[in-house]
Each structure stands twice: as C-alpha cells, then as structure tokens.
Design a protein around this motif. Sequence first.
Motif, mmCIF file in Angstrom:
data_model
loop_
_atom_site.group_PDB
_atom_site.id
_atom_site.type_symbol
_atom_site.label_atom_id
_atom_site.label_comp_id
_atom_site.label_asym_id
_atom_site.label_seq_id
_atom_site.Cartn_x
_atom_site.Cartn_y
_atom_site.Cartn_z
ATOM 1 N N PRO A 68 16.311 3.564 96.069
ATOM 2 C CA PRO A 68 17.681 4.016 96.393
ATOM 3 C C PRO A 68 18.601 2.875 96.816
ATOM 4 O O PRO A 68 19.811 2.952 96.645
ATOM 5 C CB PRO A 68 17.451 4.997 97.549
ATOM 6 C CG PRO A 68 16.055 5.491 97.352
ATOM 7 C CD PRO A 68 15.287 4.324 96.818
ATOM 8 N N SER A 69 18.038 1.822 97.372
ATOM 9 C CA SER A 69 18.838 0.684 97.827
ATOM 10 C C SER A 69 19.382 -0.155 96.683
ATOM 11 O O SER A 69 20.238 -1.022 96.879
ATOM 12 C CB SER A 69 17.999 -0.212 98.743
ATOM 13 O OG SER A 69 16.907 -0.768 98.018
ATOM 14 N N THR B 219 23.779 -12.948 85.877
ATOM 15 C CA THR B 219 24.320 -13.170 87.207
ATOM 16 C C THR B 219 24.457 -11.870 87.997
ATOM 17 O O THR B 219 24.185 -11.840 89.193
ATOM 18 C CB THR B 219 25.697 -13.857 87.129
ATOM 19 O OG1 THR B 219 26.541 -13.085 86.253
ATOM 20 C CG2 THR B 219 25.557 -15.272 86.598
ATOM 21 N N HIS B 220 24.850 -10.797 87.328
ATOM 22 C CA HIS B 220 25.099 -9.563 88.091
ATOM 23 C C HIS B 220 25.116 -8.353 87.164
ATOM 24 O O HIS B 220 25.620 -8.407 86.046
ATOM 25 C CB HIS B 220 26.443 -9.654 88.819
ATOM 26 C CG HIS B 220 26.794 -8.407 89.565
ATOM 27 N ND1 HIS B 220 26.146 -8.013 90.724
ATOM 28 C CD2 HIS B 220 27.715 -7.438 89.301
ATOM 29 C CE1 HIS B 220 26.659 -6.884 91.151
ATOM 30 N NE2 HIS B 220 27.611 -6.509 90.307
ATOM 31 N N LEU B 221 24.539 -7.259 87.657
ATOM 32 C CA LEU B 221 24.660 -5.952 87.012
ATOM 33 C C LEU B 221 24.998 -4.941 88.103
ATOM 34 O O LEU B 221 24.504 -5.043 89.229
ATOM 35 C CB LEU B 221 23.342 -5.540 86.335
ATOM 36 C CG LEU B 221 22.935 -6.250 85.038
ATOM 37 C CD1 LEU B 221 21.587 -5.739 84.563
ATOM 38 C CD2 LEU B 221 23.980 -6.063 83.954
ATOM 39 N N SER B 222 25.832 -3.978 87.753
ATOM 40 C CA SER B 222 26.155 -2.928 88.723
ATOM 41 C C SER B 222 24.936 -2.036 88.923
ATOM 42 O O SER B 222 24.000 -2.038 88.125
ATOM 43 C CB SER B 222 27.340 -2.096 88.218
ATOM 44 O OG SER B 222 26.944 -1.354 87.071
ATOM 45 N N ARG B 223 24.944 -1.246 89.996
ATOM 46 C CA ARG B 223 23.814 -0.359 90.287
ATOM 47 C C ARG B 223 23.609 0.642 89.154
ATOM 48 O O ARG B 223 22.478 0.965 88.795
ATOM 49 C CB ARG B 223 24.043 0.353 91.605
ATOM 50 C CG ARG B 223 22.866 1.218 92.027
ATOM 51 C CD ARG B 223 23.005 1.721 93.444
ATOM 52 N NE ARG B 223 23.027 0.629 94.413
ATOM 53 C CZ ARG B 223 22.998 0.807 95.728
ATOM 54 N NH1 ARG B 223 22.944 2.040 96.227
ATOM 55 N NH2 ARG B 223 23.036 -0.224 96.544
ATOM 56 N N GLU B 224 24.705 1.121 88.567
ATOM 57 C CA GLU B 224 24.595 2.072 87.469
ATOM 58 C C GLU B 224 24.011 1.397 86.223
ATOM 59 O O GLU B 224 23.189 1.988 85.508
ATOM 60 C CB GLU B 224 25.974 2.674 87.153
ATOM 61 C CG GLU B 224 25.982 3.636 85.972
ATOM 62 C CD GLU B 224 25.076 4.848 86.181
ATOM 63 O OE1 GLU B 224 24.677 5.457 85.164
ATOM 64 O OE2 GLU B 224 24.758 5.175 87.339
#
Length: 263
Positions: free
Chosen positions: A79-80, A51-56
């Motif tokens: 970068p986005s 469902t979701h992963l952080s940018r890091e």
Amino acid sequence: MTWTSTMSSGYSSLEEDSEEFFFTARTSFFKKPSGKPTNCKDVEKEKELRTHLSREEIRQKVELYNASVRDHLKMTLNPSGLYTGFIKVQLELLRPITVRGGGAGGGPVGSTRTQAVNNNNGEEAFYLPRGSVNTLHISSTNTVRQVIEALLQKFTVADNPAKFALFKRYRREDQVYVCKLAEGEHPLFLRLVAGPNSDTLSFVLREQQTGEVMWDAFSIPELHNFLRILNKEEDDQVQVLTKRYANYREKLEEALRAVENHG
C-alpha cells in the motif's frame, strides 16, 4: 532482502542463512577470447525511463509483469507504493575470490580452490563457478551496491565490494548490449520496466572493468595467490609444449630410422 544461489528455482533468506548452493563449471584466471556482446553507455532515453513512475503506473506495470511471469517469481505491491520481487544474477567472475574461513573442504559448494594455502586470517582463495545463476528477493528501494554486498556476504567473501560491478545485459533489435549499472540504481525497477523475460534484460556480476588491473586494491595474500596461479598455469603450459615437441621428435626419429633401414 532475501537470496538464493541456484541453477534451478526457489530462494532462501539471508536471515535464515540457508546453505543451499548448486554450482557447475570452473572459470580461469585469464579471460579466454570469445564472442562478446557489445558494451555501451546508457542512452538518455533509458535514464529518463527509470527515474520515476507514478504509483498508478507502478500498479499497472506490476499487474502486467505478474500476468507475464511463468516461473511464479511474481512482484508484490505494498500500500505504501514500495514493491518487492525477484531478480536473477549470473556470475561471470574471472579471478578467484577470497573466502573467510575456507578451511579444509571449505569454500562455496562447487567452487574450486586455488593452490594457495590459508593465511593467518583464515582466508583462502576460491574460483566461483562461472555461469551459475543466483536469485535474490529484493525491494524497489534496494540499490545495486546493496545487491552486490548481499551476494558477497552470502559467499562470505572478504574482498572489497568495490572490486565488483553489476551489469545489465539487454537486447535491442538483433544486438546484445552490456552496460555497467551505477551503484545507486535500483535493479528491481529495471526488472519491472523490462518485464520478466531474461532475454530482454538480465543481470551479471563481474569484476570492475578499469582497463588495467589496479593491483594496489588487492591484499598481500591475494597477490601471492595470483602469483601461485600464474606459476601453475605457466607450468601446465610448459608441460603441454614439452610433450608436444617430444612427440614431434619421436616421429622424426622414427622416420629417420625408417629411411636409414631402407638405405
């Protein structure tokens, strides 16, 4: 989104409209009995994972993914936070597809034309070779629906995309599972999470599994094509049986003549 249809490596762009296809094999209208991997429903743990992963977390996974890649099909993180990469889709279509502008000698390279003739719309039915692998260059925003549409568009398939579904095949312990993906899921995300190993996760394009065939979803020309295919396969089976029993009859008659001559 970019694309290739290949049994080896490389890809071509939808914008470039490359015509490089490499195909082998032929499928049948009927599904042959075979050892099947287990079909299943996605478990809740997997749903939470994708469902979701952080940018890091995405950055770390992209780095780990690229470090494990052996075929140079790496992912690129922008970068986005959007990332692009490659997925491979194996074709496992049992029924013929309707191709626009088939014509004499037309159709996808390596495909097998059915006995149907062109209809008034310039469409013709072909068998796509089963087992060929197609590599697509996609982004993390591309959905299952878009992947299916891109595959059909490249083959100039006139059939409704709703007739097809994308499945994931994956291994858990010693068992292989096949699960249908929802149209809104993101295949590249699944590829990122699973890593580049196709034994861990692979994608398969199949017809929709609805239990019974929804014949009203097909056009009149398609239904006529199916009837021609059924008639041809029936004739082939009749010829095989006729030849078999003719051989039996000939051997029996020879045996009878041999007995009578000795008598």
